[in-house]
Scaffold this motif. Structure first.
Motif, short mmCIF file in Angstrom:
data_model
loop_
_atom_site.label_atom_id
_atom_site.label_comp_id
_atom_site.label_asym_id
_atom_site.label_seq_id
_atom_site.Cartn_x
_atom_site.Cartn_y
_atom_site.Cartn_z
N THR A 196 6.20 -0.82 1.94
CA THR A 196 5.88 -0.96 0.52
C THR A 196 4.73 -0.10 0.02
OG1 THR A 196 4.34 -2.64 1.46
CG2 THR A 196 6.54 -3.40 0.72
N GLU A 197 4.65 1.10 0.37
CA GLU A 197 3.51 1.99 0.26
C GLU A 197 3.02 2.07 -1.33
OE1 GLU A 197 6.76 4.80 1.15
OE2 GLU A 197 6.04 2.88 2.17
N GLY A 271 -3.30 1.30 -3.91
CA GLY A 271 -4.38 1.57 -2.85
C GLY A 271 -4.13 2.99 -2.54
N GLU A 272 -3.36 3.86 -2.97
CA GLU A 272 -3.21 5.25 -2.29
C GLU A 272 -4.30 6.14 -2.87
OE1 GLU A 272 1.38 6.31 -2.43
OE2 GLU A 272 1.03 4.98 -3.96
N ILE A 273 -4.96 5.67 -4.05
CA ILE A 273 -5.90 6.42 -4.49
C ILE A 273 -6.99 5.40 -5.05
CG2 ILE A 273 -7.28 7.59 -6.53
CD1 ILE A 273 -4.58 9.37 -6.51
N ILE A 274 -8.16 5.58 -4.12
CA ILE A 274 -9.42 4.34 -4.81
C ILE A 274 -10.27 5.14 -5.77
CG2 ILE A 274 -11.36 3.02 -3.67
CD1 ILE A 274 -8.63 2.31 -2.62
N PRO A 344 -4.08 -8.86 -3.35
CA PRO A 344 -4.99 -8.03 -3.40
C PRO A 344 -6.37 -8.65 -3.35
CG PRO A 344 -3.37 -7.58 -5.26
CD PRO A 344 -3.05 -8.84 -4.64
N PHE A 345 -7.11 -7.77 -2.69
CA PHE A 345 -8.77 -8.02 -2.48
C PHE A 345 -9.32 -7.15 -3.19
CE2 PHE A 345 -7.48 -10.90 0.87
CZ PHE A 345 -8.51 -11.70 1.32
N GLY A 346 -10.54 -7.31 -4.03
CA GLY A 346 -11.13 -6.41 -4.80
C GLY A 346 -10.44 -5.55 -6.00
N GLY A 360 -7.29 -0.42 -7.91
CA GLY A 360 -8.46 -0.27 -7.03
C GLY A 360 -8.61 -1.17 -5.70
N PRO A 361 -7.54 -2.13 -5.33
CA PRO A 361 -8.07 -2.83 -4.24
C PRO A 361 -8.40 -2.33 -2.98
CG PRO A 361 -5.73 -2.80 -4.48
CD PRO A 361 -6.27 -2.15 -5.56
N PHE A 362 -9.39 -3.24 -2.20
CA PHE A 362 -9.82 -2.47 -0.93
C PHE A 362 -8.61 -3.12 0.07
CE2 PHE A 362 -12.75 -5.91 -1.55
CZ PHE A 362 -12.40 -6.85 -0.48
N ALA A 363 -7.95 -3.99 -0.04
CA ALA A 363 -6.95 -4.82 0.93
C ALA A 363 -5.76 -5.44 0.17
CB ALA A 363 -7.84 -5.49 1.89
#
Length: 541
Positions: A196-197, A271-274, A344-346, A360-363
């Protein structure tokens, strides 16, 4: 192992009277292509018919595929495609709501988290979900049991029953085990491993596949993806659904594989780019919504100072969803770890039909695991919207006669969070309320009263919350109330607001009045920053 096939080869395997579990948090991981082809196959052949859908929360957005299907079957008096649905949020499909309200199909609703756990529990052979969520609300079997119409009350295909374990009260949520699962991922390899990337979440896709494949009647799993990779090229930790749980893989056209309702693809969502840690945001205009969001944030800052650390929170739709932007404006986003129901987190949560995605989630974790954070009180606080509040502190966030958006994640989050900040406008309807010179000016008030004697449907039970030791407040632009064993207590009033004329006269009940009513902080009503960053740093030294 999953075979890569043309869509009709997979649809041909679905029998009449199937129970089909369908992934999709709005359009996040929604297998729209599978739904479209399922309905087209029915129109061409008359099969499969009399299907029952189990969706969580709903795999569509306004004018999405599922909504269009519902429009067609609503306008067809002879349709025998759909017999009923278990749905946690029918709000994005007006025609689904009509079908339910006019008793044309069975309609049932549960909370999002409970439905997520249902697939996991069914997969391990349990009859359903045992939980305290919903006790004393419209979901309770002693009230509405989640039935949305008379046909559901008659058929009782999905049930919510009170049970007792060791002298303690619980609810048992049961529904038919799915024999088919429609799931979605980004990539499948040649044997059907699903990743699911490029998705914004992966919700319940593994649990749905497990539920469909489990005994006693092992069914089929069909996965929609956008591309195929060579076997052995996918990293094992990226595989969300292993190939032995997948029967068929279908490649979807781009238009039926959007990342969310209004976004075809944004690498920041998956989340592939933060994005930069401190994004630049334009200053949010000072109005009553900002005042409410600021007051929520002040409450959360108080929790940060009390606990001496950053806090984990959930921010619901409506005004609470704007708190993250205010936190960023104040430069304190690093002290507020936000979560979204889909996983998502964040990051910065999106709203409207894009809700569920974050920039931009971190997790990103599974939806069932996310709701364990809510139900178990792992989060520190939550802010949720309200439509009605009564004298006992009961809350109805969204349900009225003729209106059927569903409970969404509200029942689980409000049940489990140790601290709850319910928030919204004091009245509803056409209003002209301004924030000027540090004061609140009520030029024209709303005609709809929101603080009522009795809410239409109890979705949060104030008595149950107090028994669980929750800290509960209700924030509006002109007043702040606290929930106590004696009911609601008026604690704060906005500058220049008249308590009798602007508050008590606009309520159907008289709340308790605090011996010392505070004025809501002046900085809530002034332009510019509230200097919260300095305040937190000083407190945490």
């Amino acid at each position: 192992m999953g075979r890569i096939v043309e869509i009709n080869e997979a649809i041909d395997e679905i029998p009449d009277n199937s129970i089909i579990a369908v992934s999709g948090f709005n359009l996040l991981v929604a297998p729209e292509y599978l739904l479209l082809k399922l309905f087209e196959h029915y129109k061409e052949t008359g099969h499969p018919k009399n299907i029952f859908l189990e969706v969580n929360p709903i795999p569509t957005a306004p004018n999405g595929v599922l909504d269009s299907i519902m429009k067609e079957i609503y306008n067809d008096p002879d349709q025998d495609f759909l017999s009923g649905i278990l749905v946690t949020y029918p709000g994005w499909s007006p025609y689904l709501q009509k079908l339910i309200q006019e008793n044309k199909i069975e309609g049932y609703t549960w909370p999002i988290g409970t439905a997520s756990w249902f697939f996991r529990e069914i997969a391990r052979g349990f009859p359903g979900v045992i939980t305290k969520v919903g006790i004393g609300t419209f979901l309770d079997g002693r009230q509405d049991a989640g039935y949305l119409n008379d046909l559901a009350k008659e058929k009782k295909r999905c049930k919510v029953q009170p049970i007792e374990i060791n002298g303690d009260e619980y609810l048992l949520y049961t529904a038919p085990k799915p024999n088919v699962a429609f799931i979605r991922g980004t990539t499948s390899d040649e044997i059907g491993n699903i990743t699911t990337e490029r998705e914004g979440a992966f919700t319940d896709i593994l649990n749905m596949a497990q539920a469909a494949k489990s005994l006693p009647n092992s069914g089929i799993v069909i996965a929609q993806v956008e591309r195929i990779a060579r076997f052995g090229s996918l990293h094992p930790q990226d595989v969300k659904v292993p190939a032995p749980l997948v029967d068929y893989v279908v490649i979807a056209p781009k238009e039926y594989h959007k990342q969310s309702a209004n976004i075809q693809y944004d690498p920041r969502i998956s989340g592939e780019i933060i994005p930069p840690a401190k994004p630049r945001v334009p200053e949010i205009p000072l109005n009553i919504r900002k005042v409410i969001a600021r007051r929520i944030l002040l409450e959360m800052v108080g929790i940060i100072k009390k606990l001496g650390r950053p806090i984990l929170v959930n921010l619901g739709i409506g005004v609470p969803s704007e708190v993250a932007a205010i936190a960023t404006e104040e430069g304190i986003q690093d002290y507020l770890f936000t979560t979204v129901e889909s996983g998502p987190f964040g990051g910065v949560a999106l709203g409207g039909p894009d809700f569920g995605a974050s920039i931009g989630p971190f997790a990103i974790i599974s939806m069932a695991d996310q709701f364990a954070n809510y139900e178990g009180g792992v989060i520190d606080a939550a802010s949720l919207g309200f439509m009605q509040v009564d004298r006992h502190g009961n809350v109805n966030p969204s349900i009225l006669p003729g209106r059927l958006p569903g409970p969404g994640g509200f029942p689980v989050i409000s049940f489990g969070s140790p601290r709850i900040i319910f928030a919204g406008g004091f009245t509803a309807g056409k209003r002209d309320i301004r924030v000027e010179n540090g004061q609140l000016k009520i030029i024209k008030d709303g005609s709809i009263i929101k603080f009522v004697n009795r809410v239409y449907k109890i979705v949060y039970n104030g008595k149950v919350g107090l028994e669980r030791g929750q800290e509960v407040i209700y924030v509006t632009e002109r007043a702040v109330f606290k929930l106590t064993k004696k009911g609601l207590v008026l604690e704060e009033v906005a500058p220049s607001v008249d308590v009798e004329k602007d508050i008590l006269a606009k309520m159907e009940f008289e709340p308790k009045i605090s011996p010392v009513i505070k004025e809501m902080e002046k900085r809530l009503f002034l332009a510019g920053k509230m200097r919260l960053e300095e305040e937190i740093k000083e407190a945490l030294r």
